[in-house]
Every structure is written in structure tokens, then in C-alpha cells.
Design a protein around this motif. Structure first.
Motif, PDB file in Angstrom:
ATOM      1  N   LEU A  12     -30.410 -75.786  46.305  1.00 50.45           N
ATOM      2  CA  LEU A  12     -29.030 -75.430  46.021  1.00 50.45           C
ATOM      3  C   LEU A  12     -28.895 -74.716  44.676  1.00 50.45           C
ATOM      4  O   LEU A  12     -29.658 -74.959  43.745  1.00 50.45           O
ATOM      5  CB  LEU A  12     -28.146 -76.675  46.005  1.00 50.45           C
ATOM      6  CG  LEU A  12     -27.681 -77.226  47.351  1.00 50.45           C
ATOM      7  CD1 LEU A  12     -26.785 -78.439  47.120  1.00 50.45           C
ATOM      8  CD2 LEU A  12     -26.929 -76.178  48.161  1.00 50.45           C
ATOM      9  N   VAL A  17     -24.067 -72.480  47.107  1.00 49.63           N
ATOM     10  CA  VAL A  17     -22.894 -73.294  47.440  1.00 49.63           C
ATOM     11  C   VAL A  17     -21.730 -72.387  47.832  1.00 49.63           C
ATOM     12  O   VAL A  17     -21.001 -72.661  48.792  1.00 49.63           O
ATOM     13  CB  VAL A  17     -22.504 -74.205  46.256  1.00 49.63           C
ATOM     14  CG1 VAL A  17     -21.165 -74.894  46.522  1.00 49.63           C
ATOM     15  CG2 VAL A  17     -23.588 -75.252  46.011  1.00 49.63           C
ATOM     16  N   ALA A  39     -20.729 -80.072  51.296  1.00 46.86           N
ATOM     17  CA  ALA A  39     -21.919 -80.896  51.108  1.00 46.86           C
ATOM     18  C   ALA A  39     -22.572 -81.215  52.445  1.00 46.86           C
ATOM     19  O   ALA A  39     -23.805 -81.200  52.570  1.00 46.86           O
ATOM     20  CB  ALA A  39     -21.550 -82.185  50.373  1.00 46.86           C
ATOM     21  N   ALA A  42     -24.524 -78.395  53.550  1.00 45.56           N
ATOM     22  CA  ALA A  42     -25.704 -78.217  52.702  1.00 45.56           C
ATOM     23  C   ALA A  42     -26.746 -79.306  52.935  1.00 45.56           C
ATOM     24  O   ALA A  42     -27.882 -79.185  52.473  1.00 45.56           O
ATOM     25  CB  ALA A  42     -25.294 -78.204  51.231  1.00 45.56           C
ATOM     26  N   LEU A  49     -23.238 -81.819  44.657  1.00 43.39           N
ATOM     27  CA  LEU A  49     -22.638 -80.504  44.408  1.00 43.39           C
ATOM     28  C   LEU A  49     -22.185 -80.336  42.967  1.00 43.39           C
ATOM     29  O   LEU A  49     -22.078 -79.211  42.473  1.00 43.39           O
ATOM     30  CB  LEU A  49     -21.440 -80.275  45.339  1.00 43.39           C
ATOM     31  CG  LEU A  49     -21.714 -80.177  46.835  1.00 43.39           C
ATOM     32  CD1 LEU A  49     -20.409 -79.889  47.571  1.00 43.39           C
ATOM     33  CD2 LEU A  49     -22.737 -79.091  47.145  1.00 43.39           C
ATOM     34  N   HIS A  52     -23.619 -78.011  40.436  1.00 42.41           N
ATOM     35  CA  HIS A  52     -23.447 -76.574  40.623  1.00 42.41           C
ATOM     36  C   HIS A  52     -21.991 -76.128  40.535  1.00 42.41           C
ATOM     37  O   HIS A  52     -21.715 -75.012  40.081  1.00 42.41           O
ATOM     38  CB  HIS A  52     -24.027 -76.167  41.974  1.00 42.41           C
ATOM     39  CG  HIS A  52     -25.407 -76.671  42.206  1.00 42.41           C
ATOM     40  ND1 HIS A  52     -26.511 -76.156  41.552  1.00 42.41           N
ATOM     41  CD2 HIS A  52     -25.869 -77.692  42.986  1.00 42.41           C
ATOM     42  CE1 HIS A  52     -27.603 -76.818  41.936  1.00 42.41           C
ATOM     43  NE2 HIS A  52     -27.243 -77.750  42.802  1.00 42.41           N
ATOM     44  N   LEU A  59     -14.891 -74.268  42.607  1.00 36.80           N
ATOM     45  CA  LEU A  59     -15.526 -73.616  43.752  1.00 36.80           C
ATOM     46  C   LEU A  59     -14.632 -72.501  44.297  1.00 36.80           C
ATOM     47  O   LEU A  59     -15.105 -71.407  44.607  1.00 36.80           O
ATOM     48  CB  LEU A  59     -15.825 -74.641  44.845  1.00 36.80           C
ATOM     49  CG  LEU A  59     -16.391 -74.080  46.156  1.00 36.80           C
ATOM     50  CD1 LEU A  59     -17.682 -73.304  45.907  1.00 36.80           C
ATOM     51  CD2 LEU A  59     -16.618 -75.216  47.162  1.00 36.80           C
TER      52      LEU A  59
END
Length: 205
Positions: A12, A17, A39, A42, A49, A52, A59
Motif C-alpha cells: 500500500l 489507496v 480497506a 485493499a 490505512l 497513508h 482521502l
């Protein structure tokens, strides 16, 4: 001896993401966007998450920046080598085309510039400004023109993406008319625009 596969967590990154989140929105719409949904796609737990992206809001900002950057890339390619009316027509057509191909991810675009979208937004606006160069507009007139092109093209494309045009007349013809109206407006002398707004040359009563 074969190397062991990296875990999903190790693979990741902020970019990946965003890739996952945009794919989710493309398939299910913005209402489906949650950190747990991202998530799940992923293959990691939601807390993974946070390394990131700090939050769902962060996000969304990264997604918006990606959309603006992709849009700017397409517009830049569309206007390259063109100028004046031809450049504006190509720019507006490419903008609409991007939205038609990516209607759901376009809704992830945040219209108010934020920390993530500022750089990409400046690039996009710069491309529109460059398309207007041949009209010889001063700085103030160019700002007004960029706003009008953005409002007209974004508004039409967003309404079209939402199937908001209910009458039977062909949308391509409506968009061609809109493009001609914008181009005609760009040829209006700045003094005439000022007069329409009650500028200093307009007599008062």
C-alpha cells in the motif's frame, strides 16, 4: 528460490489507496466511499490505512487532486498546438468528454481548492488561461473568462452526468450551441462588459 509475496499492507501507498478509492467510486458511487470499504478492497484492516491517509476527508482531498490532475492532462493534450476559438472548443469538448467517461469519479472533485488540490488546480487553470492567450485579454478579463468557461463546461457536463436534461433535443447540439456562445462572448470587448455591469462609462440616474 522464489521470493515471498509482499503483504497487502507492505504494497500500500497513498497513491494505491487513491487508486482503490477511485475504483470503488467508479463502480458504486461516492455514497459507498468509506475507509472500511477501501480497506476491505485493499485486503487490510481499516487502521492500516491511517499510515497513508489520515482520515476520510484527507482521502477525498487526494482523490480530488488526482481527478483534477487527470483532467488537466487531458485538457493540455487537447489544446496543444491550437489557439483562439479552436483551442477553446477543444478544451470544452475534452472537459465534457472526461466527465462522460468518468461520471462517478468526477463527483469526487472538490470545487473549493484545498491543500491537496491547489497545485493540480493551478495547473488546470493555467491550461485554460493559455487557451485564451490569443484573445489578448488583460488579467482581469482573463480571470472572468476562465470563470465563465469553467462554470459553463462543468455545469453542462455535471448535469449531463446526472441525466438532468430531460427533453429530447440532442445534447450534442446543445453543447455545440454552448460552445459557440462562450466563444462569441470571448470576442466581446472588455469595455462593453464593463458597461453592461454599470461600469464607470455608464451614465447613472
Amino acid at each position: 528460490m522464489a521470493r515471498p509475496a509482499r503483504s497487502a499492507r507492505a504494497a500500500l501507498s497513498a497513491d494505491s489507496v487513491v487508486d482503490i478509492a477511485l475504483a470503488l467510486v467508479d463502480e458504486e458511487g461516492t455514497a459507498a466511499l468509506t475507509l472500511s470499504a477501501v480497506a476491505g478492497r485493499a485486503g487490510v484492516a481499516t487502521p492500516s490505512l491511517y499510515k497513508h491517509v489520515r482520515s476520510l476527508g484527507a482521502l477525498r482531498g487526494l482523490m480530488s487532486a488526482r481527478v483534477v490532475d487527470d483532467l488537466a492532462g487531458e485538457l493540455g493534450s487537447a489544446v496543444r498546438g491550437r489557439s483562439s476559438d479552436e483551442a477553446v472548443r477543444a478544451l470544452m469538448t475534452a472537459w465534457r468528454g472526461y466527465v462522460r467517461r468518468n461520471p462517478r469519479r468526477y463527483t469526487a472533485l472538490q470545487q473549493a481548492p484545498g491543500p491537496h488540490t491547489a497545485e493540480a488546480g493551478e495547473r488546470l487553470i493555467g491550461i485554460v488561461h493559455d487557451a485564451l492567450h490569443a484573445y489578448g485579454l488583460d488579467r482581469s478579463a482573463a480571470v472572468h473568462a476562465v470563470r465563465c468557461i469553467r462554470a459553463a463546461t462543468h455545469g453542462f457536463a455535471a448535469l449531463e452526468a446526472e441525466d438532468a436534461f430531460g427533453l429530447l433535443e440532442p445534447l450534442d447540439e446543445s453543447f455545440a450551441l454552448l460552445t459557440r456562445m462562450v466563444i462569441a462572448g470571448l470576442s466581446t470587448p472588455t469595455a462593453a462588459v464593463s458597461a453592461d455591469q454599470g461600469g464607470p462609462d455608464r451614465p447613472t440616474r
